[in-house]
Design an enzyme around this catalytic site. Structure first.
Site: not given
Ligand SMILES: [Zn+2]
Length: 242
Positions: A30, A42, A148
Site C-alpha cells: 500500500h 494515499h 494507490c
C-alpha cells in the site's frame, strides 16, 4: 537503503517522499505520499466495501484514530484519504519508493513496485499534487485502473498514461500481475528450445524483468506530464456522458 530492500526508519523519511508498506503477509503493498507532520495522503478503493479485499484488509480505513482527529479525512465519493503515519502503516514496516534509479538497479530489484527509473519532482510540487488530489479526488479506481501506487507515482512525477483502455497500468503491481503469466507462457514455449531447466528459468526471469521494465513510467513513451489542476480535464472526469 539496500539494493534489495527499501526499508527505512521513520526518521529517514521527508515530506514529499513516496512511502509504502506491505499488507496481508506481503501479498500486496500500500502506497502513499508522506506530506509531513506524521500525515500520509494515499488512495484507496472507496465505494466497494463488500467485495473488495483491499478495503477489508486495509485497517487504516474506517477505524477510529486515537492520535489525530483529522486522520481518515476524505471527501465524499473520493478515494483519496489523509491518514496519520501509524494508521497508514497499520503496524507494518515502512519502505521508501526510489525514483531515478538506473535501469540496471531497476532490473536487479526482486519485486516490482519498489522503484522506478522516472525522476521525482521537487517535494513542494509532490505535496501540492497530493493535497490538491485530496481535495479533488483521483478519479474512479476501477475505471482507470488507478491504484494507490499509481496515485503516489503521479504525485511524484506528474506523469500519466492517458490511454485508459490499456490493459497495462504503469505501476509495478500491475506489471507483476501481467509479467508472471507472460513469463510462464514464454517459458513453456521455450522449453522445446532450451536444453535444461536452468535455461528455462533464466529465460522466464529475464522476460519477467523486461516486461516490468517496459511498463515502467520512466521508459514508457506514452506518458505525458499533466498538471494536477488539469487532471479532471485530461481524464474527462467531468464529462457526464462518459
Ligand atoms: Zn491515525
Amino acid at each position: 537503503m539496500g539494493l534489495l530492500s527499501n526499508k527505512v526508519d521513520r526518521s529517514q523519511i521527508k515530506a514529499g517522499d513516496h512511502i509504502y508498506t506491505w499488507r496481508a503477509i506481503y501479498s500486496y503493498s500500500h502506497h502513499g505520499i508522506y506530506v509531513g507532520g506524521s500525515k500520509v495522503v494515499h488512495f484507496t478503493r472507496e465505494q466497494d466495501t463488500s467485495s473488495s479485499m483491499a478495503t477489508s484488509l486495509d485497517s487504516s480505513i474506517g477505524s477510529v484514530c486515537q492520535t489525530f482527529p483529522d486522520c481518515g479525512f476524505r471527501l465524499p465519493n473520493s478515494g483519496v484519504v489523509l491518514s496519520c503515519l501509524d494508521c497508514f502503516l497499520a503496524k507494518g514496516h515502512l519502505y521508501c519508493f526510489e525514483y531515478g534509479v538506473t535501469p540496471s538497479v531497476f532490473l536487479a530489484k526482486v519485486r516490482g513496485g519498489t522503484c522506478t527509473t522516472a525522476t521525482s519532482d521537487l517535494p513542494e510540487t509532490v505535496i501540492h499534487r497530493a493535497m490538491h488530489l485530496l481535495q479533488n479526488g483521483f478519479g474512479n479506481y476501477d475505471v482507470f485502473q488507478n491504484n494507490c501506487e499509481d496515485f503516489a507515482m503521479y504525485c511524484k512525477t506528474g506523469l500519466l498514461i492517458l490511454d485508459t483502455k490499456s490493459a497495462m497500468g504503469r505501476s509495478g503491481q500491475a506489471a507483476s500481475i501481467i509479467g508472471a503469466p507472460l513469463a510462464a507462457l514464454l517459458s513453456s514455449s521455450l522449453k522445446l528450445l532450451m536444453p535444461g531447466p536452468v535455461g528455462v528459468a533464466t529465460a522466464a526471469a529475464g522476460m519477467y524483468c523486461m516486461s516490468r521494465y517496459a511498463t515502467d513510467i520512466g521508459v514508457r513513451t506514452d506518458v505525458i506530464k499533466v498538471a494536477v489542476e488539469d487532471m479532471a480535464v485530461n481524464l474527462n472526469w467531468e464529462d457526464p456522458c462518459r
